[in-house]
Design a protein around this motif. Structure first.
Motif, PDB file in Angstrom:
ATOM      1  N   ALA A 182       2.650 -42.771  11.642  1.00 39.44           N
ATOM      2  CA  ALA A 182       1.499 -43.472  11.068  1.00 39.44           C
ATOM      3  C   ALA A 182       1.920 -44.489  10.015  1.00 39.44           C
ATOM      4  CB  ALA A 182       0.486 -42.482  10.483  1.00 39.44           C
ATOM      5  N   LEU A 183       2.942 -45.276  10.345  1.00 37.37           N
ATOM      6  CA  LEU A 183       3.352 -46.340   9.417  1.00 37.37           C
ATOM      7  C   LEU A 183       2.367 -47.489   9.487  1.00 37.37           C
ATOM      8  CD1 LEU A 183       7.181 -46.376  10.108  1.00 37.37           C
ATOM      9  CD2 LEU A 183       6.009 -45.510   8.069  1.00 37.37           C
ATOM     10  N   PHE A 184       2.234 -48.197   8.374  1.00 32.26           N
ATOM     11  CA  PHE A 184       1.356 -49.368   8.360  1.00 32.26           C
ATOM     12  C   PHE A 184       2.144 -50.539   8.930  1.00 32.26           C
ATOM     13  CE2 PHE A 184      -0.183 -47.027   4.389  1.00 32.26           C
ATOM     14  CZ  PHE A 184      -1.007 -46.217   5.142  1.00 32.26           C
ATOM     15  N   HIS A 234       1.416 -53.440   9.610  1.00 34.39           N
ATOM     16  CA  HIS A 234       1.155 -54.784   9.095  1.00 34.39           C
ATOM     17  C   HIS A 234       1.707 -54.967   7.683  1.00 34.39           C
ATOM     18  CE1 HIS A 234      -2.038 -52.150   7.838  1.00 34.39           C
ATOM     19  NE2 HIS A 234      -2.492 -53.039   6.975  1.00 34.39           N
ATOM     20  N   MET A 235       2.505 -54.013   7.217  1.00 38.84           N
ATOM     21  CA  MET A 235       3.126 -54.156   5.897  1.00 38.84           C
ATOM     22  C   MET A 235       4.628 -53.942   6.036  1.00 38.84           C
ATOM     23  SD  MET A 235       0.724 -51.818   3.522  1.00 38.84           S
ATOM     24  CE  MET A 235      -1.060 -51.907   3.644  1.00 38.84           C
ATOM     25  N   ASN A 236       5.411 -54.599   5.175  1.00 39.04           N
ATOM     26  CA  ASN A 236       6.852 -54.394   5.251  1.00 39.04           C
ATOM     27  C   ASN A 236       7.226 -53.026   4.681  1.00 39.04           C
ATOM     28  OD1 ASN A 236       6.978 -54.607   2.451  1.00 39.04           O
ATOM     29  ND2 ASN A 236       7.568 -56.769   2.504  1.00 39.04           N
ATOM     30  N   LEU A 284       8.891 -52.056   2.111  1.00 38.58           N
ATOM     31  CA  LEU A 284       8.689 -51.849   0.673  1.00 38.58           C
ATOM     32  C   LEU A 284       7.223 -51.551   0.374  1.00 38.58           C
ATOM     33  CD1 LEU A 284      10.105 -51.925  -2.103  1.00 38.58           C
ATOM     34  CD2 LEU A 284       9.328 -54.286  -2.302  1.00 38.58           C
ATOM     35  N   ASP A 285       6.314 -52.335   0.967  1.00 36.40           N
ATOM     36  CA  ASP A 285       4.887 -52.103   0.717  1.00 36.40           C
ATOM     37  C   ASP A 285       4.427 -50.768   1.288  1.00 36.40           C
ATOM     38  OD1 ASP A 285       4.151 -54.166  -0.884  1.00 36.40           O
ATOM     39  OD2 ASP A 285       3.534 -55.500   0.739  1.00 36.40           O
ATOM     40  N   TYR A 335       2.902 -47.965  -1.209  1.00 40.84           N
ATOM     41  CA  TYR A 335       1.441 -47.886  -1.020  1.00 40.84           C
ATOM     42  C   TYR A 335       0.787 -46.801  -1.874  1.00 40.84           C
ATOM     43  CZ  TYR A 335      -3.077 -48.119   1.299  1.00 40.84           C
ATOM     44  OH  TYR A 335      -4.421 -48.274   1.560  1.00 40.84           O
ATOM     45  N   GLY A 336       1.391 -45.600  -1.855  1.00 42.65           N
ATOM     46  CA  GLY A 336       0.795 -44.478  -2.584  1.00 42.65           C
ATOM     47  C   GLY A 336       0.730 -44.742  -4.082  1.00 42.65           C
ATOM     48  N   MET A 391       9.670 -55.392   8.790  1.00 44.29           N
ATOM     49  CA  MET A 391       8.439 -54.738   9.229  1.00 44.29           C
ATOM     50  C   MET A 391       8.823 -53.474  10.009  1.00 44.29           C
ATOM     51  SD  MET A 391       6.219 -56.708   7.955  1.00 44.29           S
ATOM     52  CE  MET A 391       4.557 -56.899   8.573  1.00 44.29           C
ATOM     53  N   ARG A 398       7.832 -42.904   2.077  1.00 45.55           N
ATOM     54  CA  ARG A 398       6.478 -43.254   1.671  1.00 45.55           C
ATOM     55  C   ARG A 398       5.737 -42.038   1.117  1.00 45.55           C
ATOM     56  NH1 ARG A 398       2.240 -45.278   6.170  1.00 45.55           N
ATOM     57  NH2 ARG A 398       2.346 -43.061   6.704  1.00 45.55           N
TER      58      ARG A 398
END
Lengths: 503, 343
Positions: free
Chosen positions: B85-87, B89-91, B93-94, B98-99, B130, B146
């Motif tokens: 469940a990685l995002f 649309h974000m690299n 680092l982001d 995120y948390g 990405m 993450r």
């Protein structure tokens, strides 16, 4: 292995099918639709045209923004949340699409006018309210589908990382369904730009581009140069906007910034209000005005034979046009989805076909086929030209997202391309094909503007409604519309029911 | 201190019991593995503790605080999802930051901590990439970074090594345990792989059909399974029905004395059986080399047994065993064969 299976194994045959689909598209759909531009004598541009262009685009932009504002929350609600009567609300969303545009215009005029709520006169605002009713379903449906396509674990992951519902919506969901919402907005935008029949009823003195085109066509002598010039400018601007919007359909990417966690958390609690607002919007501004005409229904036996004739004609025309779209549309959609040499050009032409105002399509087709075919045939072809792009557009979108490996797997198991197509691709694409058929069929049944432009003698139900209301008999007009809506609903529900069964 | 207590938790989907009166206590800093066949309710239990699934009844407390009605975002946890469940649309680092950002941390500090986390999982060089550019193993390490970057002391992992190939999987296990221990995390890890459970756990919780069967250290549950299912799920086991009369019985041609009485199921691990020149006569019917050991199928009077040995003994015709290695079970209510099934 039967003949078709064997035949389909030869590369030649699939090329022949592609060729037939492309030729049909170019000769029967695109050429007649754009034929009108060959009749241009002198290019004309007037202040009147400029005003109409400004009005048309302002309306379309305003309508699209309002659709998105309320359509995204509603799509979110329908896709992500459980609530009582959800299925009912879900079915109701499509309903305005079934109403013949002429009846829809009448209904809106009655609802907001003096016989209903009573504070609006026909004009700009009433056109906006009208266009919302028949464009809203497109935005809700495409956005809903896009949201349903996103892995729910992403939202769960965000919340385990401490994201409030608002933050999760803003940074995870929205970027991922944005493309879906944009393509829904584009559909709404083009429908708003091209609509003719219903707009005529609520426009008052305001002239949109399609209305001005009708005016040029009906003026004596017919001002074809002005009509063609206007259509040309209109199309060029629309295609430009379309291409800009399409360039926004790139895969999402997002850089995170500082988050005001507390504020977003508090704002998240307002989600209930956006849910309620979107449902209220659906009922009060979309459904209620659309079906307000039912209040004025009256019945007189004199109309029975006229009405049954019209219904027969409407369904025959819609059936024939839908069948043509189905037979030639699926191969074309496959061709576009398979990203071959001419796929992009076909897609662009298809999009342009979608943007053309229906009245221009009707006009162009009647010029193209004049004297070469009976009016009935021209009418079927006009309806095909109007619904074909919608069908191809929605089906090709879904087909291009199917896993290519599936066909390869089927082939490796010994299936011929045809067998692989009808046992693997077709069942998987079936929901979208049926949805495409529903939209196409309903568009044809309810189409008014283009039909009027082809012939006023062949009286489809929408035309009957126009004639009845012109004669001041709005009770009978409302009744005719109600019968048509009821029949179309039966048809739609039957298809939906069939959709839930296995192929 | 992040101890976790799931008390009397049940979950029903209509008439289907996914979890039935489960009670689980986990102490601070423990690495606990929920182990069981698919459909046993282990993931449901994990998601209930994390707040992703709402229990039908029961309470959850984390660090002594009742969090049963809390949303996941208010429980102060980290969760590693089965499919990452990685995002997308974000690299990287982001994703890792995120948390921290979601909790209102400023960007600089969030990025600093996220970078440290990426360093820990050996991804700091690819912070700008990405997730879709990553291999499966890298994606998994990013998902772990993450979940851990938020600084929460509780981490939940749902079959985190499922999609990885065997080599990367065993590497990741070592790393997971090392990270959890060095960050002093309380971890709950779900898997259906007994080898993984053995490699990672301080404590293994074995589940079947929505219930906890046994809780114990890897050695405890392996050496002292409470029933045939646990014995067979944790490794291969040979089951034989025996009957004790007058304090003795006959097992594989050996007379065994005991104070037991009546019908039992005797269980012998393959490594408890020894091939040799003495003992009970058998016939080796199949021998497979597994690298560090050999596996044999042997036949004893029509009964097929599994035997394991560190060297090639396929020419031997006898087996022996130590009576103290035999585990005895009462016949399960549902019968032995049924009791070994997953569902």
């Amino acid at each position: 292995m039967n003949f078709i299976d064997r035949a389909s194994q030869q590369r030649r045959w699939s090329q022949v099918i592609d060729l037939i689909a492309i030729l049909f598209f170019l000769i029967i759909i695109i050429s007649p639709v754009f034929f009108i531009f060959t009749g241009l004598g002198n290019f004309v541009f007037s202040i009147q045209m400029q005003d109409a262009l400004v009005v048309s685009f302002s309306i379309a932009i305003l309508v699209t923004i309002i659709d998105l504002l309320f359509g995204i929350p509603l799509a979110w609600l329908l896709a992500r949340k459980q609530f009582p009567l959800k299925r009912v609300v879900d079915t109701l969303v499509d309903l305005p699409l079934v109403i013949p545009t002429s009846a829809l215009g009448l209904s809106i005029a009655l609802f907001w006018g003096t016989s209903g709520i009573g504070f609006l006169a026909p004009g700009f605002l009433m056109i906006v309210l009208l266009h919302i009713t028949f464009t809203f379903p497109y935005v809700v449906r495409t956005t809903q589908a896009a949201i349903l396509g996103i892995d729910g674990d992403l939202g769960r992951a965000a919340s385990t990382l401490g994201a409030s519902p608002l933050l999760s919506f803003r940074t995870i969901w929205l970027p991922l369904f944005r493309a879906g919402a944009i393509s829904g907005a584009l559909l709404a935008f083009t429908r708003s730009l091209g609509e003719t029949g219903a707009t005529l009823i609520v426009a008052g003195a305001v002239q949109t581009v399609p209305i001005l085109t009708v005016y040029y066509k009906n003026s004596i002598p017919t001002n074809m140069d002005a009509a063609i010039s206007l259509s040309a400018i209109f199309l060029i601007i629309s295609v430009f906007i379309f291409m800009v919007a399409h360039s926004q359909l790139v895969p999402a990417s997002l850089r995170m910034r500082k988050v005001n966690a507390q504020a977003e958390k508090r704002l998240s609690q307002l989600g209930v209000f956006s849910d309620a607002a979107s449902v209220l919007f659906l009922f009060l501004l979309v459904l209620l005005p659309s079906f307000y005409f039912l209040r004025f229904m009256g019945f007189d036996f004199g109309i029975t034979s006229l009405l049954t004739d019209s219904i027969l004609i409407s369904f025959l025309v819609a059936g024939a046009a839908t069948l043509l779209s189905l037979v030639f549309g699926i191969p074309l959609a496959l061709y576009i989805a398979s990203k071959q040499k001419l796929s992009n050009i076909m897609k662009l032409l298809n999009d342009m076909g979608m943007i053309m105002p229906t009245v221009t399509i009707g006009l162009s087709l009647s010029l193209f086929w004049a004297g070469r075919a009976p009016d009935a045939i021209i009418l079927v072809l006009a309806h095909t030209a109007i619904i074909f792009p919608y069908f191809v557009g929605s089906v090709s979108e879904v087909l291009s997202e199917l896993d290519e490996n599936l066909v390869q797997v089927a082939r490796s198991l010994g299936a011929s391309p045809f067998y692989a197509f009808h046992t693997v691709i077709l069942p998987l694409a079936k929901p979208s094909i049926i949805a495409g058929i529903v939209v196409a069929f309903m568009r044809s049944v309810s189409e008014t503007g283009g039909t009027l432009a082809v012939s006023s003698k062949i009286q489809t139900v929408p035309l009957l409604i126009v004639n009845l209301s012109k004669a001041g008999d709005s009770a009978q007009a409302a009744f005719s519309a109600a019968v048509l809506v009821a029949l179309a609903l039966v048809f739609v529900l039957a298809l939906r029911w069939n959709q839930q069964k296995k192929w | 201190m992040p101890s976790i207590h799931a008390s009397n938790v049940s979950k029903y989907y209509g008439s289907v019991k996914a979890l039935h009166n489960v009670d689980l206590k986990i102490s601070d800093g423990e690495y606990v593995v929920l182990l069981g066949p698919s459909g046993c309710g282990k993931t449901t239990l994990l998601k209930i503790i994390a707040g992703i699934v709402v229990p039908s009844s029961g309470t959850i407390s984390i660090a002594g605080k009742d969090v049963t009605t809390f949303y996941p975002e208010d429980r102060g946890i980290g969760f590693v999802f089965q499919n990452y469940a990685l995002f997308m649309h974000m690299n990287a680092l982001d994703n890792a930051a995120y948390g921290l950002l979601a909790r209102g941390e400023n960007v600089q500090k969030a990025h600093r901590i996220a970078t440290e986390m990426l360093q820990m999982v050996h991804l700091s060089e690819r912070a700008d990439a990405m997730p879709k550019e990553f291999s499966g193993g890298m994606q998994q390490r990013l998902a772990i970074a993450r979940a851990m970057a938020t600084g929460s002391k509780v981490i939940f992992l749902d079959e985190p090594t499922n999609a990885l190939d065997a080599h990367i999987r065993s590497e990741l296990r070592v790393e997971l345990r090392r990270m959890a221990k060095s960050l002093k995390l309380t971890a709950i890890h779900v898997t259906h792989d007994q080898e993984e459970a053995m490699a990672l756990a301080d404590k293994i919780v074995i589940m079947r059909k929505g219930k906890i069967l046994q809780i114990g250290s890897p050695k405890e549950v392996y050496d002292h399974p409470i029933n045939p299912f646990v014995a067979s799920f944790l490794g291969e086991a040979n089951f034989m029905r025996v009957k004790f009369e007058d304090g003795k019985t006959n097992l594989l041609g050996h007379v065994i004395k005991s104070d037991l009485n009546g019908n039992y199921i005797a269980c012998l691990r393959p490594e408890a059986l020894h091939l040799g020149t003495k003992g009970t006569r058998i016939k080796v019917i199949n021998c497979r080399p597994f690298g560090p050991f050999f596996k044999y199928d042997v036949d004893f009077n029509g009964l097929q047994l599994s035997v394991r040995s560190t060297h090639d003994e396929s020419s031997q015709e006898h087996i022996t065993f130590e009576p103290s290695d035999v585990i005895y079970f009462k016949e399960p209510e549902e019968g032995l064969e049924k009791s070994l099934l997953s569902n």
